[in-house]
Enzyme design. Structure first.
Site, PDB file in Angstrom:
ATOM      1  N   GLY A  11     -15.053  10.748  -8.383  1.00  0.00           N
ATOM      2  CA  GLY A  11     -14.473  10.273  -7.196  1.00  0.00           C
ATOM      3  C   GLY A  11     -13.108   9.976  -7.319  1.00  0.00           C
ATOM      4  CB  ALA A  12     -10.091  11.704  -6.909  1.00  0.00           C
ATOM      5  N   GLY A  13     -10.760   8.297  -5.569  1.00  0.00           N
ATOM      6  CA  GLY A  13     -10.223   7.424  -4.510  1.00  0.00           C
ATOM      7  C   GLY A  13      -9.270   6.578  -4.991  1.00  0.00           C
ATOM      8  NE  ARG A  41      -9.115  10.698  -1.182  1.00  0.00           N
ATOM      9  CZ  ARG A  41      -9.548   9.374  -0.992  1.00  0.00           C
ATOM     10  NH1 ARG A  41     -10.916   9.275  -1.515  1.00  0.00           N
ATOM     11  NH2 ARG A  41      -8.929   8.616  -0.484  1.00  0.00           N
ATOM     12  CD  GLU A 164      -6.761  -0.143  -1.328  1.00  0.00           C
ATOM     13  OE1 GLU A 164      -5.900   0.026  -0.183  1.00  0.00           O
ATOM     14  OE2 GLU A 164      -7.701  -0.140  -1.426  1.00  0.00           O
ATOM     15  CB  ALA A 224     -18.212 -13.842  -2.218  1.00  0.00           C
ATOM     16  CB  CYS A 275     -13.482  -4.909  -1.475  1.00  0.00           C
ATOM     17  SG  CYS A 275     -12.955  -3.394  -2.520  1.00  0.00           S
ATOM     18  NE  ARG A 345     -10.450   2.430   2.257  1.00  0.00           N
ATOM     19  CZ  ARG A 345     -10.870   2.669   0.835  1.00  0.00           C
ATOM     20  NH1 ARG A 345     -12.142   3.122   0.471  1.00  0.00           N
ATOM     21  NH2 ARG A 345     -10.034   2.365  -0.159  1.00  0.00           N
TER      22      ARG A 345
HETATM   23  C1  UDX Z   1      -9.684  -7.441  -3.097  1.00  0.00           C
HETATM   24  C2  UDX Z   1      -9.653  -8.113  -4.450  1.00  0.00           C
HETATM   25  O1  UDX Z   1      -8.451  -8.648  -4.495  1.00  0.00           O
HETATM   26  C3  UDX Z   1      -9.663  -7.267  -5.685  1.00  0.00           C
HETATM   27  O2  UDX Z   1      -9.923  -7.995  -6.693  1.00  0.00           O
HETATM   28  C4  UDX Z   1     -10.946  -6.472  -5.450  1.00  0.00           C
HETATM   29  O3  UDX Z   1     -11.077  -5.500  -6.393  1.00  0.00           O
HETATM   30  C5  UDX Z   1     -10.769  -5.531  -4.035  1.00  0.00           C
HETATM   31  O4  UDX Z   1     -10.748  -6.427  -2.981  1.00  0.00           O
HETATM   32  P1  UDX Z   1      -7.660  -5.754  -1.949  1.00  0.00           P
HETATM   33  O5  UDX Z   1      -8.843  -5.890  -0.736  1.00  0.00           O
HETATM   34  O6  UDX Z   1      -7.205  -4.703  -2.329  1.00  0.00           O
HETATM   35  O7  UDX Z   1      -8.363  -6.621  -3.325  1.00  0.00           O
HETATM   36  O8  UDX Z   1      -6.503  -6.652  -1.561  1.00  0.00           O
HETATM   37  P2  UDX Z   1      -6.380  -8.457  -1.383  1.00  0.00           P
HETATM   38  O9  UDX Z   1      -4.959  -8.642  -1.941  1.00  0.00           O
HETATM   39  O10 UDX Z   1      -7.330  -9.162  -2.073  1.00  0.00           O
HETATM   40  O11 UDX Z   1      -6.154  -8.727   0.078  1.00  0.00           O
HETATM   41  C6  UDX Z   1      -7.477  -8.718   0.884  1.00  0.00           C
HETATM   42  C7  UDX Z   1      -7.281  -9.259   2.180  1.00  0.00           C
HETATM   43  O12 UDX Z   1      -6.996 -10.405   2.567  1.00  0.00           O
HETATM   44  C8  UDX Z   1      -5.831  -8.376   3.009  1.00  0.00           C
HETATM   45  O13 UDX Z   1      -6.203  -8.076   4.479  1.00  0.00           O
HETATM   46  C9  UDX Z   1      -4.673  -9.433   2.950  1.00  0.00           C
HETATM   47  O14 UDX Z   1      -3.736  -9.416   3.935  1.00  0.00           O
HETATM   48  C10 UDX Z   1      -5.553 -10.460   3.130  1.00  0.00           C
HETATM   49  N1  UDX Z   1      -5.143 -12.126   2.551  1.00  0.00           N
HETATM   50  C11 UDX Z   1      -4.887 -12.129   1.258  1.00  0.00           C
HETATM   51  C12 UDX Z   1      -4.847 -12.997   3.492  1.00  0.00           C
HETATM   52  O15 UDX Z   1      -4.994 -12.870   4.645  1.00  0.00           O
HETATM   53  N2  UDX Z   1      -4.382 -14.255   2.808  1.00  0.00           N
HETATM   54  C13 UDX Z   1      -3.956 -14.447   1.559  1.00  0.00           C
HETATM   55  O16 UDX Z   1      -3.850 -15.650   1.015  1.00  0.00           O
HETATM   56  C14 UDX Z   1      -4.500 -13.441   0.667  1.00  0.00           C
HETATM   57  P1  ADP Z   2     -12.686   3.528  -3.296  1.00  0.00           P
HETATM   58  O1  ADP Z   2     -11.707   2.779  -2.630  1.00  0.00           O
HETATM   59  O2  ADP Z   2     -13.998   2.864  -3.873  1.00  0.00           O
HETATM   60  O3  ADP Z   2     -12.021   4.297  -4.480  1.00  0.00           O
HETATM   61  P2  ADP Z   2     -12.694   6.002  -1.922  1.00  0.00           P
HETATM   62  O4  ADP Z   2     -13.402   6.180  -0.388  1.00  0.00           O
HETATM   63  O5  ADP Z   2     -11.089   5.839  -1.896  1.00  0.00           O
HETATM   64  O6  ADP Z   2     -13.425   4.762  -2.305  1.00  0.00           O
HETATM   65  O7  ADP Z   2     -12.911   7.033  -2.751  1.00  0.00           O
HETATM   66  C1  ADP Z   2     -14.370   7.640  -3.106  1.00  0.00           C
HETATM   67  C2  ADP Z   2     -14.080   9.119  -3.638  1.00  0.00           C
HETATM   68  O8  ADP Z   2     -15.511   9.490  -3.839  1.00  0.00           O
HETATM   69  C3  ADP Z   2     -13.756  10.127  -2.307  1.00  0.00           C
HETATM   70  O9  ADP Z   2     -12.505  10.663  -2.455  1.00  0.00           O
HETATM   71  C4  ADP Z   2     -15.023  10.894  -2.053  1.00  0.00           C
HETATM   72  O10 ADP Z   2     -14.530  12.192  -1.680  1.00  0.00           O
HETATM   73  C5  ADP Z   2     -15.599  10.943  -3.491  1.00  0.00           C
HETATM   74  N1  ADP Z   2     -16.939  11.493  -3.556  1.00  0.00           N
HETATM   75  C6  ADP Z   2     -17.957  11.050  -2.686  1.00  0.00           C
HETATM   76  N2  ADP Z   2     -19.042  11.353  -3.234  1.00  0.00           N
HETATM   77  C7  ADP Z   2     -18.775  12.171  -4.073  1.00  0.00           C
HETATM   78  C8  ADP Z   2     -19.650  13.222  -5.048  1.00  0.00           C
HETATM   79  N3  ADP Z   2     -20.864  13.313  -4.716  1.00  0.00           N
HETATM   80  N4  ADP Z   2     -19.001  13.953  -5.977  1.00  0.00           N
HETATM   81  C9  ADP Z   2     -17.666  13.514  -6.184  1.00  0.00           C
HETATM   82  N5  ADP Z   2     -16.980  12.920  -5.474  1.00  0.00           N
HETATM   83  C10 ADP Z   2     -17.607  12.288  -4.475  1.00  0.00           C
END
Ligand code: UDX
Ligand code: ADP
Length: 458
Positions: A11-13, A41, A164, A224, A275, A345
């Site tokens: 998974g290279a996401g 990708r 992110e 949460a 998330c 997303r």
């Molecule tokens: C989150 C968690 O922070 C991270 O630990 C987990 O691994 C993945 O989920 P992420 O979704 O990448 O990370 O970004 P985050 O900075 O948490 O922001 C989430 C959302 O909340 C964004 O839309 C951000 O704009 C919003 N946010 C954040 C607010 O609206 N107010 C705030 O005070 C902080």
């Molecule tokens: P995250 O934000 O959790 O990293 P993403 O959707 O960005 O999630 O990345 C998940 C990656 O896993 C995608 O690039 C997708 O193509 C890859 N993936 C899904 N199923 C498989 C599989 N069976 N084998 C290898 N890669 C996979």
């Protein structure tokens, strides 16, 4: 050069790519390979145009790629060759069948477990990196051992807490690394192997260990709690707008209590990202499964407030713009779910754009990194939507600007110039509270922040 260990990530996401790049960067003694079924990708991971935008990622990838970091589509061969396999495939919310809209869709993950079983010829440590429902490690073990192929597996849970936009900093200097294992001699040995990998750069006191179920649950609960803070302050923002209070002043006063803390108290148009919603839905689903309906209702409230906040934003626009948005040009400043990423997303901007189209507005979207994803998100929507790179061009001729993402560049825009180019009366809806509201009002805008009463010239 002989490598000490061969590490694979499936998974290279957004999680797998940066995490493995960091391990390779910090540990030149290991050979790290990232595989994916998505050939395009992988091709981009091997090019100068990486598939995700993340500050600092290019440098880390360039330093290790070709030395001890490899991106490949040869999944089966790499499974055979590796000792440690991180699983970082996507686990979106299920869109069909039982648990639709709530439970995690584990089809990608299930397929991966079977693929590992089929191609493993020697002992493997399997590390769950994707956020998964509690007890998934157990299911993973069951799939792996359902056919005796003569090799052993140890399954660990190692949730990733990176956010992110700050992924590289979070990976380089994490608050903690959590590793969950079985408490058997084999489980503890596998755990120690993973501890040693992180100990190459993370201070040992920040590497914490627990049983597998605690580790899986901690990831859901951490997200949460973070989302709950945002919904808490967003719920108060609605009250502030009615009661002539200022949510930023309230957040400052509350956050200075060291027991509460001042982070994650920025009121906004709503949280997005892959998330928060998914993990809370997961938590809610598990609670309902165990008949803990009060607990499920409590956490579901966090999502309800987030939906309320997004809807409130649109209803307010409609209300103050004389109850019609039809044919009005409205510019969304930003489309990513947060600044410093191209990821869209669950971005609140998707919801806002859809609702504006329903109101028959003409929508113009600008964003420094997320326009390709925005086009993809809205491609089936119809309606009048355009995508414009230059923010000045995007705003020109608009009746209203709505800030969706807190990109630093938007603070520095020349709003006098923008005001002159807009249709009057001109409105600003600051969904992130990043602009100088008093300054904008002085220029002539009607200004509507989040959590402060709006100001108009009429
Ligand atoms: C989150 C968690 O922070 C991270 O630990 C987990 O691994 C993945 O989920 P992420 O979704 O990448 O990370 O970004 P985050 O900075 O948490 O922001 C989430 C959302 O909340 C964004 O839309 C951000 O704009 C919003 N946010 C954040 C607010 O609206 N107010 C705030 O005070 C902080
Ligand atoms: P995250 O934000 O959790 O990293 P993403 O959707 O960005 O999630 O990345 C998940 C990656 O896993 C995608 O690039 C997708 O193509 C890859 N993936 C899904 N199923 C498989 C599989 N069976 N084998 C290898 N890669 C996979």
């Amino acid at each position: 050069m002989g490598f000490e260990k061969r590490i694979l990530c499936i998974g290279a996401g957004y999680v797998g790519g940066p995490t493995m790049a960091m391990i390779a960067h910090k540990c030149p003694q290991y050979r790290v390979t990232v595989v994916d079924i998505d050939h395009e990708r992988i091709a981009r991971w091997n090019s100068d145009d990486l598939p995700i935008f993340e500050p600092g990622l290019d440098e880390v990838v360039k330093a290790a790629r070709g030395r001890n970091l490899f991106f490949s589509t040869e999944i089966e061969r790499e499974i055979e060759a590796s000792e440690i396999i991180f699983v970082s495939v996507n686990t979106p919310t299920k869109a069909f069948g039982a648990g639709a809209g709530m439970a995690a869709d584990l089809q990608y993950w299930d397929r991966t477990a079977r693929q590992i079983r089929e191609h493993a010829r020697s002992h493997k440590i399997i590390v769950e990196k994707s956020t998964l429902p509690v007890k998934t490690a157990q299911a993973m073990e069951r799939i792996l051992t359902a056919e005796d192929n003569g090799v052993g597996f140890d399954v660990l849970s190692n949730p990733e807490f990176l956010a992110e936009g700050t992924a590289i900093k979070d990976l380089e200097d994490p608050d903690r690394v959590l590793i969950g294992s079985r408490q058997t001699p084999e489980g503890l040995k596998a755990r120690d192997t993973l501890v040693e990998i992180y100990a190459n750069w993370v201070p040992r006191e920040r590497i914490i260990c627990s049983n597998i179920w605690s580790s899986e649950l901690s990831k859901l609960v951490a997200n949460a709690f973070l989302a709950q803070r945002i919904s808490s302050i967003n719920s108060i923002s609605a009250l502030c707008e009615k009661a002539d209070a200022d949510v930023q002043e309230v957040a400052r006063a509350v956050g200075m209590d060291s027991r509460v803390g001042d982070r994650f108290l920025n009121a906004s148009v709503g949280f997005g990202g892959s998330c928060f919603k998914k993990d809370i839905l997961n938590l809610v689903y598990i609670c309902r499964h165990y008949d803990l309906n009060e607990v499920a209702d409590y956490w579901e409230g966090v999502i309800r407030i987030n939906d309320f906040q997004k809807e409130r934003f649109i209803l307010n626009m409609l209300d103050v713009m004389f109850n019609t948005l039809a044919q009005k040009r409205i510019c969304l400043l930003g489309f990513a779910f947060k600044a410093d990423t191209g990821d869209t997303r669950e971005s609140p901007a998707i919801f806002v754009a859809k609702r504006l189209v329903e109101e028959r507005a003409t929508v113009v979207i600008t964003d420094p990194k997320a326009l390709d994803n925005a086009r993809e998100d809205l491609k089936e929507l119809g309606g009048e939507i355009s995508f414009v790179e230059d923010p000045y061009q995007a705003c020109a001729g608009s009746c209203a600007i709505a800030v969706m993402t807190e990109w630093g560049i938007y603070r520095g825009l020349d709003f006098e110039r923008i005001y002159r180019s807009m249709s009057k009366p001109a409105f600003v809806f600051d969904g992130r509270n990043i602009l100088d509201h008093e300054g904008l009002f002085q220029i002539g805008f009607n200004v509507f922040p989040i959590g402060k009463p709006g100001r108009t010239h009429f």
